[in-house]
Enzyme design. Structure first.
Site, PDB file in Angstrom:
ATOM      1  N   TYR A 143      68.780  15.498  68.309  1.00 35.42           N
ATOM      2  CA  TYR A 143      68.246  14.139  68.106  1.00 35.42           C
ATOM      3  C   TYR A 143      67.701  13.574  69.417  1.00 35.42           C
ATOM      4  O   TYR A 143      66.559  13.098  69.481  1.00 35.42           O
ATOM      5  CB  TYR A 143      69.367  13.260  67.557  1.00 35.42           C
ATOM      6  CG  TYR A 143      69.066  11.790  67.439  1.00 35.42           C
ATOM      7  CD1 TYR A 143      68.159  11.316  66.510  1.00 35.42           C
ATOM      8  CD2 TYR A 143      69.729  10.856  68.246  1.00 35.42           C
ATOM      9  CE1 TYR A 143      67.905   9.955  66.381  1.00 35.42           C
ATOM     10  CE2 TYR A 143      69.492   9.498  68.126  1.00 35.42           C
ATOM     11  CZ  TYR A 143      68.573   9.051  67.189  1.00 35.42           C
ATOM     12  OH  TYR A 143      68.329   7.703  67.068  1.00 35.42           O
ATOM     13  N   LYS A 147      63.870  12.549  70.593  1.00 39.36           N
ATOM     14  CA  LYS A 147      63.468  11.210  71.053  1.00 39.36           C
ATOM     15  C   LYS A 147      62.753  11.301  72.407  1.00 39.36           C
ATOM     16  O   LYS A 147      61.778  10.581  72.658  1.00 39.36           O
ATOM     17  CB  LYS A 147      64.693  10.291  71.145  1.00 39.36           C
ATOM     18  CG  LYS A 147      65.242   9.837  69.788  1.00 39.36           C
ATOM     19  CD  LYS A 147      64.282   8.905  69.057  1.00 39.36           C
ATOM     20  CE  LYS A 147      64.860   8.354  67.766  1.00 39.36           C
ATOM     21  NZ  LYS A 147      63.891   7.578  66.976  1.00 39.36           N
TER      22      LYS A 147
HETATM   23  N1  LIG Z   1      71.255   3.313  63.819  1.00 36.48           N
HETATM   24  C1  LIG Z   1      71.423   3.298  65.142  1.00 36.48           C
HETATM   25  O1  LIG Z   1      72.541   3.054  65.640  1.00 36.48           O
HETATM   26  C2  LIG Z   1      70.228   3.562  66.061  1.00 36.48           C
HETATM   27  C3  LIG Z   1      70.409   3.438  67.435  1.00 36.48           C
HETATM   28  C4  LIG Z   1      69.329   3.663  68.278  1.00 36.48           C
HETATM   29  C5  LIG Z   1      68.076   3.965  67.745  1.00 36.48           C
HETATM   30  N2  LIG Z   1      67.923   4.080  66.396  1.00 36.48           N
HETATM   31  C6  LIG Z   1      66.578   4.403  65.879  1.00 36.48           C
HETATM   32  O2  LIG Z   1      66.132   3.309  65.094  1.00 36.48           O
HETATM   33  C7  LIG Z   1      65.312   3.784  64.019  1.00 36.48           C
HETATM   34  C8  LIG Z   1      65.814   3.229  62.686  1.00 36.48           C
HETATM   35  O3  LIG Z   1      67.168   3.623  62.520  1.00 36.48           O
HETATM   36  P1  LIG Z   1      67.998   3.219  61.214  1.00 36.48           P
HETATM   37  O4  LIG Z   1      69.413   3.080  61.615  1.00 36.48           O
HETATM   38  O5  LIG Z   1      67.304   2.124  60.504  1.00 36.48           O
HETATM   39  O6  LIG Z   1      67.884   4.594  60.381  1.00 36.48           O
HETATM   40  P2  LIG Z   1      67.617   4.805  58.823  1.00 36.48           P
HETATM   41  O7  LIG Z   1      67.905   6.242  58.543  1.00 36.48           O
HETATM   42  O8  LIG Z   1      68.323   3.770  58.027  1.00 36.48           O
HETATM   43  O9  LIG Z   1      66.049   4.543  58.716  1.00 36.48           O
HETATM   44  C9  LIG Z   1      65.074   5.515  59.030  1.00 36.48           C
HETATM   45  C10 LIG Z   1      64.039   5.465  57.923  1.00 36.48           C
HETATM   46  O10 LIG Z   1      63.011   6.420  58.234  1.00 36.48           O
HETATM   47  C11 LIG Z   1      62.573   6.952  57.003  1.00 36.48           C
HETATM   48  N3  LIG Z   1      61.894   8.228  57.218  1.00 36.48           N
HETATM   49  C12 LIG Z   1      62.448   9.402  57.615  1.00 36.48           C
HETATM   50  N4  LIG Z   1      61.516  10.351  57.643  1.00 36.48           N
HETATM   51  C13 LIG Z   1      60.354   9.786  57.269  1.00 36.48           C
HETATM   52  C14 LIG Z   1      59.034  10.273  57.115  1.00 36.48           C
HETATM   53  N5  LIG Z   1      58.752  11.553  57.348  1.00 36.48           N
HETATM   54  N6  LIG Z   1      58.073   9.402  56.720  1.00 36.48           N
HETATM   55  C15 LIG Z   1      58.364   8.113  56.461  1.00 36.48           C
HETATM   56  N7  LIG Z   1      59.598   7.579  56.605  1.00 36.48           N
HETATM   57  C16 LIG Z   1      60.581   8.423  56.999  1.00 36.48           C
HETATM   58  C17 LIG Z   1      63.854   7.122  56.188  1.00 36.48           C
HETATM   59  O11 LIG Z   1      63.570   7.255  54.790  1.00 36.48           O
HETATM   60  C18 LIG Z   1      64.613   5.875  56.549  1.00 36.48           C
HETATM   61  O12 LIG Z   1      64.407   4.817  55.604  1.00 36.48           O
HETATM   62  C19 LIG Z   1      65.329   5.300  64.109  1.00 36.48           C
HETATM   63  O13 LIG Z   1      64.148   5.717  64.775  1.00 36.48           O
HETATM   64  C20 LIG Z   1      66.553   5.600  64.946  1.00 36.48           C
HETATM   65  O14 LIG Z   1      66.420   6.823  65.653  1.00 36.48           O
HETATM   66  C21 LIG Z   1      68.971   3.873  65.540  1.00 36.48           C
END
Ligand SMILES: NC(=O)c1ccc[n+]([C@@H]2O[C@H](COP(=O)([O-])OP(=O)(O)OC[C@H]3O[C@@H](n4cnc5c(N)ncnc54)[C@H](O)[C@@H]3O)[C@@H](O)[C@H]2O)c1
Length: 289
Positions: A143, A147
């Site tokens: 992951y 990133k």
């Molecule tokens: N959750 C955390 O603690 C955290 C921390 C730091 C960064 N992030 C980043 O923030 C962002 C959102 O995280 P989240 O917690 O909402 O995750 P999440 O899994 O709830 O949301 C990610 C969304 O991306 C969509 N997705 C995946 N592949 C796709 C594709 N090929 N085309 C279109 N959509 C696609 C999924 O269907 C999902 O709805 C991510 O990039 C994640 O890496 C999250």
């Protein structure tokens, strides 16, 4: 008011961000995979749903048409990201490239806010100082490596960008503890609540000064504690003794962060750790009522 595309718009961050941007009067396009539940979007004043894949250029033309700003949140996260490196890189890196190339080709030159992660710093447990945005990246899982690559694609895109390295999210809900907690007892940790993260993102819509920067988004000084302090207090509120929960057997990603610049630019750190404990207590009381 801006025309804004949120990729991953049906995800955890995406839904909350969409609701907050909608309340400010922005026009939204939400893009996510066809199987996603977009039910929440019925409540939006001005939100259009696009069902498609960021890896499919044909699915990107309509949501990108005339857009001012993109919040690029779509990604695959742990644990799913760790199962298949090629798939994770296809979605997180190639998907980012396809999206940004399509945005470039659209001629609108939208700004891009990228949801990266503090995971890019890897294991920083040997560090005495806070982690700063300029510290070297050192990814130690699939992951985080994806990133790092996606950040490079962003920086080379030719579009105006902001790179947010976001800490882990603290959730004030009545939940089972994670098995294990994603850190060690003596590890320094600094989480952030989703409301504060979304406040930072909303503030970016009008913050041209923040573009071209990498910013760390974390809770701020009141959230800088050790893993054991966090778990013990969480367990007191949930009535689960600390020794009935488990920790990682190696250091996790988290540490304490220098968020001076992100806070000065975006003014988002409104929820203190004590506020969070109050929210958690209230959630427990409501769940048990
Ligand atoms: N959750 C955390 O603690 C955290 C921390 C730091 C960064 N992030 C980043 O923030 C962002 C959102 O995280 P989240 O917690 O909402 O995750 P999440 O899994 O709830 O949301 C990610 C969304 O991306 C969509 N997705 C995946 N592949 C796709 C594709 N090929 N085309 C279109 N959509 C696609 C999924 O269907 C999902 O709805 C991510 O990039 C994640 O890496 C999250």
């Amino acid at each position: 008011m801006a025309d804004i595309l949120i990729t991953g718009g049906a995800g955890n961050f995406g839904r909350t961000l969409a609701t907050a941007l909608d309340a400010q009067g922005h026009a939204l396009r939400l893009l996510d995979l066809p199987a996603c539940d977009f039910g929440f979007a019925d409540q939006l004043q001005n939100g259009r749903v696009f069902r498609g894949d960021i890896m499919d250029p044909a699915a990107l033309a309509a949501p990108l048409d005339g857009v001012d700003l993109i919040f690029h949140l779509a990604a695959i996260l742990p644990p799913a990201s760790e199962a298949d490196r090629d798939r994770t890189f296809r979605i997180n890196v190639d998907g980012t490239r396809t999206l940004l190339q399509a945005a470039q080709a659209s001629g609108a030159a939208p700004g891009v806010v990228f949801a990266s992660s503090i995971s890019v710093y890897g294991d920083t447990s040997g560090r005495a100082e806070r982690i700063t945005p300029g510290d070297p990246v050192n990814p130690n899982d699939i992951y985080a490596a994806s990133k790092v690559e996606a950040e490079r694609v962003l920086a080379e895109s030719g579009l105006p960008w902001v790179n947010l390295r976001i800490s882990a999210i603290a959730i004030p809900e009545f939940l089972d503890p994670p098995e294990p907690w994603p850190f060690q007892p003596d590890q320094r940790i600094e989480l952030v609540v989703l409301d504060d993260l979304v406040r930072a993102m909303v503030a970016l819509v009008d913050k041209k000064q923040a573009f071209g920067k990498t910013l760390i988004i974390a809770g701020g000084p009141t959230w800088q504690i050790t893993g054991r302090e966090y778990v013990t207090r969480w367990g007191e509120i949930m009535e689960i003794p600390e020794d009935e929960m488990s920790y990682l057997d190696r250091p996790g990603w988290l540490n304490w962060y220098d968020t001076d610049e992100s806070e000065a630019q975006l003014g988002y750190q409104r929820t203190t750790l004590d506020d969070f404990w109050g929210q958690l207590k209230q959630a427990v009381n409501e769940a048990l009522a």
